[in-house]
Design a protein around this motif. Structure first.
Motif, PDB file in Angstrom:
ATOM      1  N   ARG B 118       0.845  -1.194   0.000  1.00 27.58           N
ATOM      2  CA  ARG B 118       0.000   0.000   0.000  1.00 27.58           C
ATOM      3  C   ARG B 118       0.884   1.249   0.000  1.00 27.58           C
ATOM      4  O   ARG B 118       1.755   1.411   0.841  1.00 27.58           O
ATOM      5  CB  ARG B 118      -0.903   0.015   1.233  1.00 27.58           C
ATOM      6  N   GLY B 119       0.649   2.124  -0.960  1.00 26.91           N
ATOM      7  CA  GLY B 119       1.397   3.372  -1.024  1.00 26.91           C
ATOM      8  C   GLY B 119       2.826   3.206  -1.513  1.00 26.91           C
ATOM      9  O   GLY B 119       3.604   4.151  -1.475  1.00 26.91           O
ATOM     10  N   ARG B 120       3.189   2.009  -1.956  1.00 22.75           N
ATOM     11  CA  ARG B 120       4.586   1.780  -2.337  1.00 22.75           C
ATOM     12  C   ARG B 120       4.661   0.829  -3.526  1.00 22.75           C
ATOM     13  O   ARG B 120       4.200  -0.308  -3.446  1.00 22.75           O
ATOM     14  CB  ARG B 120       5.341   1.188  -1.149  1.00 22.75           C
ATOM     15  N   ASN B 278       1.050  14.921   5.891  1.00 24.15           N
ATOM     16  CA  ASN B 278       0.390  13.730   6.416  1.00 24.15           C
ATOM     17  C   ASN B 278      -1.096  13.713   6.107  1.00 24.15           C
ATOM     18  O   ASN B 278      -1.764  14.750   6.147  1.00 24.15           O
ATOM     19  CB  ASN B 278       0.566  13.654   7.937  1.00 24.15           C
ATOM     20  N   ASP B 279      -1.581  12.527   5.818  1.00 27.11           N
ATOM     21  CA  ASP B 279      -3.010  12.321   5.647  1.00 27.11           C
ATOM     22  C   ASP B 279      -3.626  12.179   7.039  1.00 27.11           C
ATOM     23  O   ASP B 279      -3.106  11.442   7.876  1.00 27.11           O
ATOM     24  CB  ASP B 279      -3.244  11.044   4.824  1.00 27.11           C
ATOM     25  N   ASN B 284      -5.883   6.024   6.397  1.00 26.29           N
ATOM     26  CA  ASN B 284      -4.667   6.247   5.602  1.00 26.29           C
ATOM     27  C   ASN B 284      -3.724   7.190   6.345  1.00 26.29           C
ATOM     28  O   ASN B 284      -3.092   8.050   5.758  1.00 26.29           O
ATOM     29  CB  ASN B 284      -5.040   6.831   4.226  1.00 26.29           C
ATOM     30  N   ARG B 286      -0.833   8.415   7.296  1.00 22.99           N
ATOM     31  CA  ARG B 286       0.561   8.190   6.942  1.00 22.99           C
ATOM     32  C   ARG B 286       1.129   9.421   6.252  1.00 22.99           C
ATOM     33  O   ARG B 286       0.396  10.329   5.874  1.00 22.99           O
ATOM     34  CB  ARG B 286       0.682   6.977   6.028  1.00 22.99           C
ATOM     35  N   LEU B 288       2.379  11.429   3.266  1.00 22.44           N
ATOM     36  CA  LEU B 288       2.108  11.401   1.831  1.00 22.44           C
ATOM     37  C   LEU B 288       3.352  11.767   1.036  1.00 22.44           C
ATOM     38  O   LEU B 288       3.639  11.188   0.008  1.00 22.44           O
ATOM     39  CB  LEU B 288       0.988  12.387   1.500  1.00 22.44           C
ATOM     40  N   THR B 317       0.977   7.320  -3.011  1.00 19.56           N
ATOM     41  CA  THR B 317       0.331   7.747  -1.767  1.00 19.56           C
ATOM     42  C   THR B 317      -0.714   8.824  -2.056  1.00 19.56           C
ATOM     43  O   THR B 317      -1.754   8.875  -1.404  1.00 19.56           O
ATOM     44  CB  THR B 317       1.372   8.310  -0.780  1.00 19.56           C
ATOM     45  N   ASP B 320      -3.926   7.195  -3.015  1.00 24.12           N
ATOM     46  CA  ASP B 320      -4.615   6.683  -1.821  1.00 24.12           C
ATOM     47  C   ASP B 320      -5.327   7.819  -1.089  1.00 24.12           C
ATOM     48  O   ASP B 320      -6.474   7.677  -0.659  1.00 24.12           O
ATOM     49  CB  ASP B 320      -3.608   6.023  -0.863  1.00 24.12           C
TER      50      ASP B 320
END
Lengths: 428, 428
Positions: B118-120, B278-279, B284, B286, B288, B317, B320
């Motif tokens: 996720r995100g990567r 940051n989100d 989510n 994390r 960004l 990211t 997301d």
């Protein structure tokens, strides 16, 4: 790190802002024309499994030009040298999601290990246009018309370029006495004809004829070059090409395209129409790009056989074309504002004004050093290519006013910040 | 070729047209904001000499994530994992051509050999924004404001994201009792704090303190986290950060940013301001993207030392973020025309009309099979997502008329072909 270390990898280019604007301009025109024809853009990874190319690309690309390596997970991979295998993979992996015919285009970078030279680099950008799922003449005509429309969109005159087209099957049909290997060998020579002088070409063909015990090969080749659409009669291939020509003439000036039986194209996957766009300028008399019909390629990926026609237009030869024809635009003419900083203690207030002007749609570059004299700040603005500079001292800031200076004419005008917008700026 | 062969290389993505539209939409917003701030786009090769990264990138990238190989000319090369080394190379190789400060941005793809999740991913697209040649607080504020403006441009509300910022030097300044290696080790733990629970974090710090014979390390770290800009006093670093905060609050809602001493960032080249976007969405929560000031990096390439501040915003990211906040737009709403083909003998005439409608600016996809019933052609048009279909029988063609059918409402209207344009179509 010496000077060596500051250069890009050989055969690739750094795109400084002025280069990038030009590249974006070229791509934007391509996008515009493709969308007008109802084509949709797609994209894909720059890296693929090597396997994808081993089976599909031309032997020259795979054995001499492909960037191949093994990744950290022991996978054999390659940097993409062309888009067609990827396109075939993408379409074949989701047969249920897309309704034929598909009209797709992409603008992406590719790498081939070639000797860099005029019109040829190791990294290049290419427009790929493909119409999948129709074997009709309408599809052939559409793709040819689209290719010519891209040229027109760049401002090219009908006499600046000529699209030469033929059919890959014409060679087989015209030389029933030759076998497959011989046809391929002959095709390669025809493909190189423009690069040879007349005598060398004759001699090469004659030698082959001797070798194959076909003494009249050179005469048969001369006859081949005299094939004409006006005497197509009931010749199955010439008849189709004649219809392509007649229908294309509804869209494209007749001086911009012509039938040429010598057009063969290097890729083994072409099965019908083949074409090349040529520059007519004496200093750049060369093929700019080409394409054709490849009805069998997709059946190697999926269960279905999907007929297809398309072309790939590289940016390196295109750039040469635009430059020899003086079609490269001056992209520095748009209005933009350099907002000077009157003094450092006004930094926060000046930032606020910049913020409100940006919200109004203006492009605003802000001075960062309020200790610099205004004259120096104007110089900086001009060198950076801005059309206008804005000045606000404490009094202007108080009143919500701004002084706008046109950096070309020197004219100045005071106005409320709230009245400034892109249209207004361009009139000042 | 089995199914395996139809997949893209692991961790990379095929961009089907609907994915590509979204990617283009994301990039277009970034471009818009950057241009508004007077930033100019640049581009660069996807391949660089390995040497460029050996000296400049983080150790983790070079030793574990870089795609490295040897080309056919025995050159050690790498696919770019980030843009900053390339930017430094480009700026340093033409010091005379560019007037500082430089404001540049790029949107390009990068590859890192990571475990996809996720995100990567292994191939990602990233906006890079850099302001070179100013060490002023104005420069820091501008880059932070620009980063927040990108978020706003996507339609994000102030509470959707929070920009946390600090200064890389704060750690050194706050722990004079630690040496360089110890500071780096501590920095790495602070960087991971959000991923650990409170107890694990305390234990890790405590263990380090024991190891280094600094028994009070955990208390010193707690004090560090309590640093506040409101009690900055004459603290040199906190004082600067306070000014950044105060000036940023002129542009950005105060709930969208905050000082956080725990922000350290992984790259060794940061020298001052560091920040992370940051989100705030619980699903989510994390980082960004992030960035900061790197005043020493460019001196490794050229003779000059050029201060710089910037950030890189990855698309994985970001996507997301847009999805959890329901900010992904519906891009299928624009008007486009599917031109049916009444019968095959009208193909050439229908093509001519398509051509004239495109010249009027319409997006026109043309039916290729006139033997298909009109009802089937309407179905095809609808499935392909067109808003309208056009019909011309022999009579309409004769009179220069066209019947337009709205595929959503079913409403039909006859009108002269010459009157049709994009605005008109969208009202039908």
């Amino acid at each position: 790190m010496g000077n060596q270390g500051l250069k890009p990898y050989p055969g690739t280019r750094d795109f400084y802002p002025e280069d990038m604007e030009f590249r974006n301009w070229m791509a934007e025109k391509q996008r515009l024309v493709c969308e007008r024809y109802g084509y949709r853009q797609y994209g894909a990874p720059v890296l693929e499994y090597l396997d994808l190319y081993l089976r599909k690309s031309s032997e020259e690309i795979v054995s001499e030009q492909l960037y191949i390596f093994t990744d950290r997970g022991e996978r054999k991979v390659a940097i993409r040298p062309e888009m067609t295998p990827t396109l075939a993979r993408m379409v074949s992996s989701r047969p249920q999601n897309y309704i034929l015919p598909l009209r797709w285009y992409s603008i992406a970078n590719f790498m081939r290990y070639e000797r860099p030279g005029r019109g040829r680099l190791r990294e290049f950008y290419q427009l790929n246009v493909d119409l999948l799922g129709s074997d009709s003449i309408s599809a052939d005509v559409e793709v040819l018309a689209l290719a010519c429309d891209v040229m027109k969109e760049y401002g090219a005159a009908p006499s600046d370029y000529v699209l030469r087209f033929s059919d890959r099957r014409l060679l087989d049909h015209s030389f029933p006495e030759l076998n497959g290997d011989q046809l391929r060998a002959l095709g390669r020579i025809l493909d190189k004809k423009d690069k040879l002088n007349v005598e060398d070409f004759r001699k090469t063909v004659d030698d082959l004829g001797g070798q194959w015990q076909k003494k009249d090969l050179i005469h048969r080749v001369e006859e081949f070059y005299e094939l004409s659409l006006d005497s197509a009669g009931d010749h199955p291939i010439l008849g189709q090409l004649k219809e392509v020509r007649d229908r294309l003439s509804d869209h494209v000036s007749s001086e911009s395209f012509k039938f040429d039986p010598g057009i063969v194209r290097g890729f083994d996957y072409y099965t019908g129409l083949v074409f090349e766009m040529n520059d007519t300028h004496p200093e750049n008399a060369r093929a700019l790009f080409g394409g054709g019909r490849y009805d069998k390629l997709l059946s190697q990926f999926g269960k279905e056989s999907i007929p297809a026609v398309g072309f790939g237009m590289g940016d390196v030869t295109l750039q040469d074309f635009l430059e020899v024809h003086s079609l490269r635009p001056d992209l520095t003419q748009k209005s933009s504002l350099f907002l000077t900083m009157f003094s450092d203690d006004l930094a926060a207030d000046t930032e606020k004004v910049a913020s409100s002007l940006r919200a109004a749609g203006l492009q605003v570059e802000l001075a960062l050093d309020g200790s610099r004299k205004l004259g120096k700040q104007f110089d900086l603005a001009e060198k950076k290519g801005h059309s206008h500079a804005g000045v606000m001292g404490p009094e202007e800031l108080e009143k919500g006013m701004i002084r706008i200076k046109n950096l070309k004419t020197g004219a100045q005008q005071d106005m409320p910040v709230a009245d400034l917008n892109p249209e207004k700026l361009s009139t000042l």
